[in-house]
Structure formats: C-alpha cells, structure tokens
Design a protein around this motif. Structure first.
Motif, PDB file in Angstrom:
ATOM      1  N   ILE A  28       0.812  -1.228   0.000  1.00  0.00           N
ATOM      2  CA  ILE A  28       0.000   0.000   0.000  1.00  0.00           C
ATOM      3  C   ILE A  28       0.847   1.281   0.000  1.00  0.00           C
ATOM      4  CG2 ILE A  28      -1.733   1.312   1.326  1.00  0.00           C
ATOM      5  CD1 ILE A  28      -3.104  -1.440   1.821  1.00  0.00           C
ATOM      6  N   VAL A  88       0.405   4.778  -2.558  1.00  0.00           N
ATOM      7  CA  VAL A  88      -0.103   6.042  -2.026  1.00  0.00           C
ATOM      8  C   VAL A  88       1.010   7.079  -2.002  1.00  0.00           C
ATOM      9  CG1 VAL A  88      -0.885   7.091   0.139  1.00  0.00           C
ATOM     10  CG2 VAL A  88      -1.897   4.939  -0.620  1.00  0.00           C
ATOM     11  N   VAL A 106      -8.166   5.932  -1.402  1.00  0.00           N
ATOM     12  CA  VAL A 106      -8.308   4.517  -1.749  1.00  0.00           C
ATOM     13  C   VAL A 106      -9.776   4.158  -1.568  1.00  0.00           C
ATOM     14  CG1 VAL A 106      -7.636   2.153  -1.178  1.00  0.00           C
ATOM     15  CG2 VAL A 106      -5.922   3.966  -1.114  1.00  0.00           C
ATOM     16  N   HIS A 108     -13.470  -1.609   3.215  1.00  0.00           N
ATOM     17  CA  HIS A 108     -12.104  -1.940   3.633  1.00  0.00           C
ATOM     18  C   HIS A 108     -12.147  -2.850   4.847  1.00  0.00           C
ATOM     19  CE1 HIS A 108     -11.331   1.821   1.428  1.00  0.00           C
ATOM     20  NE2 HIS A 108     -10.091   1.400   1.285  1.00  0.00           N
ATOM     21  N   ARG A 113      -7.737  -0.818   6.002  1.00  0.00           N
ATOM     22  CA  ARG A 113      -8.035   0.589   6.273  1.00  0.00           C
ATOM     23  C   ARG A 113      -6.886   1.214   7.067  1.00  0.00           C
ATOM     24  NH1 ARG A 113     -12.921   2.804   6.250  1.00  0.00           N
ATOM     25  NH2 ARG A 113     -13.879   0.753   6.474  1.00  0.00           N
ATOM     26  N   VAL A 116      -3.936   1.910   4.808  1.00  0.00           N
ATOM     27  CA  VAL A 116      -4.226   3.039   3.916  1.00  0.00           C
ATOM     28  C   VAL A 116      -4.020   4.343   4.695  1.00  0.00           C
ATOM     29  CG1 VAL A 116      -6.114   4.241   2.724  1.00  0.00           C
ATOM     30  CG2 VAL A 116      -5.787   1.775   2.384  1.00  0.00           C
ATOM     31  N   ALA A 135      -9.476   6.231   3.300  1.00  0.00           N
ATOM     32  CA  ALA A 135     -10.118   4.992   2.846  1.00  0.00           C
ATOM     33  C   ALA A 135     -11.619   5.234   2.745  1.00  0.00           C
ATOM     34  CB  ALA A 135      -9.835   3.872   3.838  1.00  0.00           C
TER      35      ALA A 135
END
Ligand SMILES: *Cc1c(COP(=O)(O)O)cnc(C)c1O
Length: 460
Positions: A109, A113, A120, A125, A130, A133, A140
């Motif tokens: 991830i 990002v 995202v 999620h 989550r 993210v 998220a």
C-alpha cells in the motif's frame, strides 16, 4: 445424492480435546476477563468462533508437506513450489510471500499512495487494510451497495460495489485515487460475495482511468463458489476458472493465507505485470517482512500453503464449508433470530441492533449478547459493531457502527454440525432471554484498536 447441507468430504484422523465448564465458572471467568472474550484463555472456551483466521485444520497432505520444507534463507525450494501454485491460480507474473495479510498490506500500500494519490476506494475496507491506507497518509472510502446494510432482504451479492457511487467518487477525486480494492468476499458486510459482473464493471471503469485494481482476496475461493452458484454463466465452470477470471480483472492480489490458504499463518502478494512496482515491493519487503523468497514465512509453512491453496479450490470442500454457515444461519432464522441474510461464506452475523433496540450503541449491545452467549454455552463469538469501531480521533466520541453484529465465525474443517447445534441452542436461549441483557461501560480503554484489550463492566 442431493442433500440440503453437504456432509464433510473428510474424516477425522486426530482430535484435540475441548473442555466444558459450568455456567457458574464461566461467570467468574468472564468477569476476570473484563467482560471481553478476547481476554479469555482458549482452554476456557468450549467452541471457539472468534475468527476463521488461522484457526482451521490442516490436511494430512499439508502435514506431510511440512517435512519437505526447505529452510534456505534465499531461493528455497519451498518458495518456488509456492510461487508455482500462486502463478497458476492467479495467472500473474510476480509473487512474494508475507507473514500474513497485514504484512502484504504494509509492503504494497505505501508503494501506491503518495501526497497526490491519497484516496483509496473499496467495497468495504477490512480493518487492517483501512489502517494501512491511513498510516500511508491516504483516506479509505467505502463504496458498497446500500443493500449490504439491510440484513433482512435477500440480495445474491451484497458485497458488490455501488457502481454509480464509484463513478461519482472517481470524478470527485479525479487524479487522486491511488487504488481501488475489491474485498472478496466482503468480510465486514457479513462474508458477502461480489459478482463477476460487478468485478468486471469496476475493473473497466477504474482501468480506463489508469488506476490500479487490487483484490483483497482472503476468501477468494469462497467468493468463486458463490459466483458459480448464483451467476448463471458460471454454473458449469470450475472454481479455478472462476478465480482466474476474477484475477484477470485486477492488477494486484493481496491475501491473508490464514483464510482460504488453509494454513495457520501466511500471506501472499502477487502482481500481474508491473515490474517496477514489484521491484519497489522487493525493496520494501526486506526491512519489513524478510528476504523476498521467504517474506516472514518459514520454508515448511510455504510448502503447507502451496498444498492448502489447491485444496481450497475443491468444490466439495467449499460446498460443505459454506453449508456449515448456512446450517447454523438457518437454525437461527427458524427460531426468529435476525441474521445477515443470505448467510455469507465464513460466518453467521447476528443483527443485535434488532434484538436489543433499547441498549444504546455506546453501551455495546452486540458485546453484551456475545458475553451472554459465552456464559450460556461456553461459545466464544466476537462483536463487530460500535465496540470495535472505537472513537473518532478528533472528537474522541464513540463512533456508531452502521450495524451491531455478533459474528459466529467458523474455523475451516474444525467443527461438526453437532457442534453447530450446540451453538444454535446457546444463541436461541440468549435470544429468548434478551430482556434480561444489560449494556456495558468501559473501565479501561487503549487509544487504538481498543476491542482487543479493553475492559468493561455491566451497567446495573
Ligand atoms: C484477515 C484479513 C486481512 C488481514 O489479514 P491478517 O492475516 O489477519 O493480517 C485483510 N483483508 C481481509 C479481507 C481479511 O479477511
């Protein structure tokens, strides 16, 4: 022979004793555990439905495969065996093991990002997804169809993306979406499947914009089973064929192998064809998980996983697995207990908000029901509701979950239908005595992921 609930396609070769306790003992044990079943010792639990993650039984072939484990630090034979299986199932070019699902997330991830790409989107999620993210600095956003939140109405694919909402989100955040994650099955909505048609549509819309599609596929084999059962065009296809088609719509596959990998520990990262991304992940996996040919797994565990991945694609295994959840769900529904319907792949989700409407969300009705079930029957379930949601980091207020679930999660190849009768009878008994249940208040609460270690007490 056509039976309503498929008998197990295995017999038992080794057993593990489980201990029954008395109701009086359980009252004390739960009090000592701060009214939080996470703090119970497993030996004080009769039937453990806390999670299906890493709790299943391995087959004799998997135990035998352990003996073939090659523990070489680099380039072990076990790695190549596992890589062969993952490539065969996914059709992807690149593979790396990780110690479990969140290990795969922490490697991949942050490579997607950045300051600019900070959104995202997923159907829903999973908690650790989550978290990764957010740790990576992105937001998220969930985008599941509304039907997912209506537990009483049938929809064959309650895990589906809301396509209109997805289109709007992609427009609103044009140029800033780092990735779109297909969570299959959709754990948080009740192990609900995503249809092939929906995956195809998501993929078409998202790829048009050059955004990568990820599959968070801890239960991809269970999802494929539902596609075979409920989408006409797939009824004559094999589970492997269906899974491969699903993978063809994505670019990256992340998996907690503790679910459909049929092992107790392990994770998978597979990348379709993006060599540059693979190289970035290789760089990151070394300090985070381990050298790219073991990624936190021992050689023997990679061998057991190579076998487990194949076994999980067997349609008799899957039919029995999913029928176990249905059996338990049907018994509860017949007694009037509201559950997420239809029953998903790995668990029965009891809709406690409907059972205990008088207990406010910040007195954790589903936790109260879960505790009563343990005292009644020695069964450990888990709350998936406002207790798990925690607090808003800014206002520190309790967040109200859209659903207050008690999840009865079935370990793979572990319990019999008779065990499930015991569970059903316990739940039904608590349901009948629901008027006696009381809310809970927190007496200790850590700042993040509180549900694992918080302590509570009943409000008298
Ligand atoms: C379990 C799970 C994860 C995280 O995997 P762990 O092995 O628990 O780290 C991620 N996504 C989904 C959908 C899961 O069910």
């Amino acid at each position: 022979m056509n039976t309503k609930y498929e008998a197990p396609p295995y017999r038992i070769k080794m057993v593990e004793s489980i201990r029954k306790t008395t109701k009086e003992e359980r009252k004390t044990l739960l009090e000592n555990a701060g009214y939080n079943p996470f703090s119970l010792k497993s030996e004080d639990v009769y039937i453990d439905l806390l999670t299906d993650s890493g709790t299943g039984a391995m087959s004799q072939e998997q135990w035998a495969a352990l003996m073939r484990g090659d523990e070489a630090y680099a380039g072990s034979r076990s790695f190549y065996r596992l890589e062969g299986v993952v490539k065969h199932i996914t059709g992807y070019d690149y593979f790396m093991p990780a110690h479990q699902g969140r290990g795969a997330e922490q490697v991949v991830i942050p490579n997607l990002v950045n300051e600019d790409k900070n959104i995202v989107i997923s159907n829903i999620h999973f908690d650790t997804t989550r978290a990764h993210v957010e740790i990576a600095g992105a937001r998220a956003i969930d985008c599941v169809i509304e039907e997912a939140y209506d537990t009483q109405n049938y929809h064959p694919f309650k895990g589906n993306f809301d396509i209109d909402k997805l289109k709007t989100l992609l427009e609103t955040h044009d140029g800033h979406v780092a990735g779109v994650i297909l969570t299959i099955t959709n754990n948080s909505a009740g192990g609900q499947p995503v249809s092939m048609k929906n995956m195809q549509e998501v993929s078409r819309i998202v790829k048009d914009k050059g955004i990568p599609v990820l599959i968070d596929g801890a239960r991809y084999a269970e999802n494929a089973f539902f596609v075979k059962e409920r989408e006409d065009a797939y009824k004559d296809k094999t589970i492997l064929e269906i899974a491969r088609e699903a993978f063809s719509y994505a670019d990256i596959f992340l998996m907690s192998a503790k679910k459909d990998g049929l092992v107790n520990m392990g994770g998978i990262i597979a990348i379709k064809d993006d060599e540059a991304l693979f190289q970035k992940c290789q760089t990151r996996i070394v300090p985070m998980e381990g050298f790219p040919t073991y990624g936190g797994m021992s050689g023997r565990d990679m061998d057991a996983l190579a076998v487990g991945l194949e076994e999980a694609l067997d349609s008799h295994y899957l039919r029995h697995r999913i029928d176990q959840a249905r059996y338990l769900g049907d018994r509860l529904r017949d007694a009037g207990v509201p559950v997420q319907y239809p029953i998903g792949g790995h668990a029965v989700f009891v809709d406690v908000a409907k059972i205990l409407p008088d207990i406010p969300f910040d007195q954790f009705p589903a936790q109260s029901f879960t505790n009563a079930l343990y005292i009644e029957s020695g069964v450990r379930a888990v709350e998936i509701g406002s207790f798990l949601m925690g607090r808003d980091p800014d206002t520190l207020e309790n967040i109200q979950s859209s659903l207050e679930f008690m999840r009865l999660t079935l370990p793979r190849r572990t319990y019999t239908y008779k065990h499930l009768d015991h569970v059903a009878e316990g739940v039904i008994q608590v349901f009948r005595n629901r008027k006696q249940l009381k809310g809970l208040r927190l007496t200790y609460e850590p700042p993040v992921l509180r549900h694992f270690t918080a302590k509570l007490e009943p409000i008298e």
